[in-house]
Design a protein around this motif. Structure first.
Motif, PDB file in Angstrom:
ATOM      1  N   GLN A  97      -0.654   4.326  -2.752  1.00 64.03           N
ATOM      2  CA  GLN A  97      -1.663   3.839  -2.226  1.00 64.03           C
ATOM      3  C   GLN A  97      -1.360   3.270  -0.654  1.00 64.03           C
ATOM      4  OE1 GLN A  97      -3.418   0.862  -4.820  1.00 64.03           O
ATOM      5  NE2 GLN A  97      -5.096   0.455  -3.370  1.00 64.03           N
ATOM      6  N   TYR A  98      -0.160   2.806  -0.695  1.00 58.54           N
ATOM      7  CA  TYR A  98       0.310   2.150   0.636  1.00 58.54           C
ATOM      8  C   TYR A  98       1.455   2.799   1.284  1.00 58.54           C
ATOM      9  CZ  TYR A  98      -2.169  -1.692  -1.945  1.00 58.54           C
ATOM     10  OH  TYR A  98      -3.168  -2.413  -2.698  1.00 58.54           O
ATOM     11  N   THR A 130       1.239  -8.884  -0.681  1.00 52.49           N
ATOM     12  CA  THR A 130       2.471  -8.127  -1.022  1.00 52.49           C
ATOM     13  C   THR A 130       2.613  -6.969  -0.508  1.00 52.49           C
ATOM     14  OG1 THR A 130       0.983  -7.181  -2.831  1.00 52.49           O
ATOM     15  CG2 THR A 130       2.222  -9.056  -3.562  1.00 52.49           C
ATOM     16  N   HIS A 131       1.528  -6.255  -0.087  1.00 50.75           N
ATOM     17  CA  HIS A 131       1.646  -5.106   0.686  1.00 50.75           C
ATOM     18  C   HIS A 131       1.629  -5.462   2.245  1.00 50.75           C
ATOM     19  CE1 HIS A 131       1.619  -2.994  -2.952  1.00 50.75           C
ATOM     20  NE2 HIS A 131       0.526  -3.576  -3.226  1.00 50.75           N
TER      21      HIS A 131
END
Length: 153
Positions: A97-98, A130-131
């Motif tokens: 996703q990231y 966090t990302h």
């Protein structure tokens, strides 16, 4: 602890010379001999190493050169067609996703500026949390499996 101070005026000058005797001459001879000795001496080795073979390029130089040439061989990255880059990005975002920008550059082999232009259209850059400093797809592109191609055309 008490320092002695002396004040006055010089009224007579005195020159001191050593007494030229056997002891003085011996000291001067030793001083001359010490100063004439070379500071570095060469020594002959009794058992020299005979199996020494010169190396044109040492292993650490080869590794360093290989790392530099691999970067030079890549050179400037050529811009691919926007649709090809989008396909690569969507397939990458199906796995994770990231992504940070370095990983996306490695995956797509595209220039950073061109990649950021495309990512601004389809993605969102996370600034905090966090990302932090990663890209993710916008919600409308998240479950890309070919469904949107049918609705587009």
């Amino acid at each position: 602890m008490n320092k002695l101070a002396l004040e006055g005026m010089v009224v007579q000058r005195a020159d001191c010379r050593p007494a030229v005797n056997e002891n003085y001459m011996r000291l001067k001879r030793l001083q001359i001999e010490e100063s004439s000795k070379p500071t570095r001496l060469s020594q002959q080795i009794q058992n020299p190493v005979t199996n020494y073979k010169p190396v044109a390029n040492h292993s650490y130089n080869v590794r360093k050169l290989a790392a530099n040439t691999s970067k030079k061989e890549e050179g400037k990255r050529a811009r691919a067609d926007k649709q090809q880059v989008l396909d690569m990005l969507f397939s990458a975002f199906e796995k994770h996703q990231y992504y940070n920008i370095k990983d996306l550059v490695d995956i797509t082999k595209q220039p950073v500026i061109y990649l950021k232009e495309i990512l601004r259209d389809i993605g969102h850059y996370n600034i905090k949390g966090t990302h932090k400093n990663t890209w993710e797809l916008r919600p409308e592109y998240r479950h890309y499996q070919g469904e949107e191609e049918k609705t587009d055309g």
